[in-house]
Design an enzyme around this catalytic site. Sequence first.
Site, short mmCIF file in Angstrom:
data_model
loop_
_atom_site.label_atom_id
_atom_site.label_comp_id
_atom_site.label_asym_id
_atom_site.label_seq_id
_atom_site.Cartn_x
_atom_site.Cartn_y
_atom_site.Cartn_z
N SER A 8 0.84 -1.19 0.00
CA SER A 8 0.00 0.00 0.00
C SER A 8 0.88 1.25 0.00
O SER A 8 0.39 2.36 0.08
CB SER A 8 -0.87 0.00 1.27
N ASP A 64 8.52 -6.15 3.77
CA ASP A 64 8.34 -5.58 5.10
C ASP A 64 9.68 -4.95 5.49
O ASP A 64 10.72 -5.59 5.38
CB ASP A 64 7.93 -6.66 6.11
N GLY A 141 8.64 8.19 4.21
CA GLY A 141 8.83 7.58 5.53
C GLY A 141 9.92 8.26 6.36
O GLY A 141 9.93 9.48 6.54
N ASP A 143 13.00 8.61 5.60
CA ASP A 143 14.14 9.08 4.80
C ASP A 143 14.73 10.42 5.25
O ASP A 143 15.96 10.58 5.24
CB ASP A 143 13.77 9.17 3.31
N LYS A 162 19.65 6.40 -4.03
CA LYS A 162 19.19 5.69 -2.83
C LYS A 162 19.18 4.18 -3.11
O LYS A 162 19.65 3.38 -2.31
CB LYS A 162 17.79 6.17 -2.39
N HIS A 167 18.85 -0.50 1.79
CA HIS A 167 18.37 -1.82 2.19
C HIS A 167 17.49 -2.44 1.09
O HIS A 167 17.65 -3.59 0.72
CB HIS A 167 17.57 -1.67 3.48
P1 ITT Z 1 3.09 -2.26 3.06
O1 ITT Z 1 1.70 -2.09 2.53
O2 ITT Z 1 4.07 -2.66 2.00
O3 ITT Z 1 3.18 -3.16 4.28
P2 ITT Z 1 3.95 -0.15 4.91
O4 ITT Z 1 4.09 1.32 4.70
O5 ITT Z 1 3.05 -0.63 5.99
O6 ITT Z 1 3.54 -0.78 3.49
P3 ITT Z 1 6.28 -1.41 6.20
O7 ITT Z 1 5.47 -1.90 7.33
O8 ITT Z 1 7.21 -2.34 5.53
O9 ITT Z 1 5.38 -0.76 5.05
O10 ITT Z 1 7.16 -0.16 6.60
C1 ITT Z 1 7.35 0.27 7.88
C2 ITT Z 1 7.53 1.75 7.90
O11 ITT Z 1 8.86 2.04 7.51
C3 ITT Z 1 6.59 2.49 6.96
O12 ITT Z 1 6.06 3.61 7.65
C4 ITT Z 1 7.48 2.95 5.83
O13 ITT Z 1 7.08 4.20 5.30
C5 ITT Z 1 8.84 3.02 6.49
N1 ITT Z 1 9.86 2.67 5.50
C6 ITT Z 1 10.01 1.48 4.87
N2 ITT Z 1 11.00 1.55 3.96
C7 ITT Z 1 11.49 2.80 4.03
C8 ITT Z 1 12.49 3.48 3.34
O14 ITT Z 1 13.18 2.91 2.37
N3 ITT Z 1 12.71 4.75 3.66
C9 ITT Z 1 12.02 5.37 4.62
N4 ITT Z 1 11.05 4.81 5.32
C10 ITT Z 1 10.77 3.52 5.03
#
Ligand code: ITT
Length: 185
Positions: A8, A64, A141, A143, A162, A167
């Site tokens: 999402s 995730d 997020g 970043d 990036k 990761h």
């Molecule tokens: P899904 O639908 O894919 O689960 P999500 O936003 O819930 O989307 P996650 O639980 O994997 O995704 O991510 C956890 C949090 O970490 C989420 O708020 C992301 O925005 C943040 N995040 C993940 N990858 C990031 C990145 O590369 N840079 C910055 N923030 C990141």
Amino acid sequence: MRIKVITSNAGKMREYAQALEGLGLEVFQDSVPYDEIQADALEDVVGHGLRDLMMNEDSFIIDDSGLFIDHLKGFPGVYSAYALKTLGNQGILELMRDVKERAARFECCIGCKLPGREPFIVSAACHGSILDAPQGDKGFGFDPIFSSDGVRSFSELEMEEKNTISHRGLAVRKLAERIGSEEGI
Ligand code: ITT
């Protein structure tokens, strides 16, 4: 090959498109809901998600990810999505105010299921630190508050840059290798 990314998160999706299309794989987004358990490791969350989705889907990837801060004993880690929604980057910076030990890492765990193949998981991490204040306006997020070189935040990098160090970029390259080797390329 076309691959469905079940997420999402539009920011993640843009990074998948950039990273995988560069490797010759086309992606498209779907936001089918799936069961995201609370566990100590991203791999456990992804393993459960794979099993849940495989009941109805034959071809997809899920991701995730989380930000793990050493001084906070790995928090927000598996709670990253919740922490971002409730505390936000400012809240994380508050928790880190005047803290000298600022080491942190992003982790990305990808689950992949392709037609006629066993599902598999690949993971990667990017080590860096938490900045004193948000910097930059790109990315998504956490970043703006994370830096891999201690100078520029991920929000100050073009997505392509990036992806070369992040990761997710590292995990996507492992994913592409794994897909390629399973295809006998
Ligand atoms: P899904 O639908 O894919 O689960 P999500 O936003 O819930 O989307 P996650 O639980 O994997 O995704 O991510 C956890 C949090 O970490 C989420 O708020 C992301 O925005 C943040 N995040 C993940 N990858 C990031 C990145 O590369 N840079 C910055 N923030 C990141």
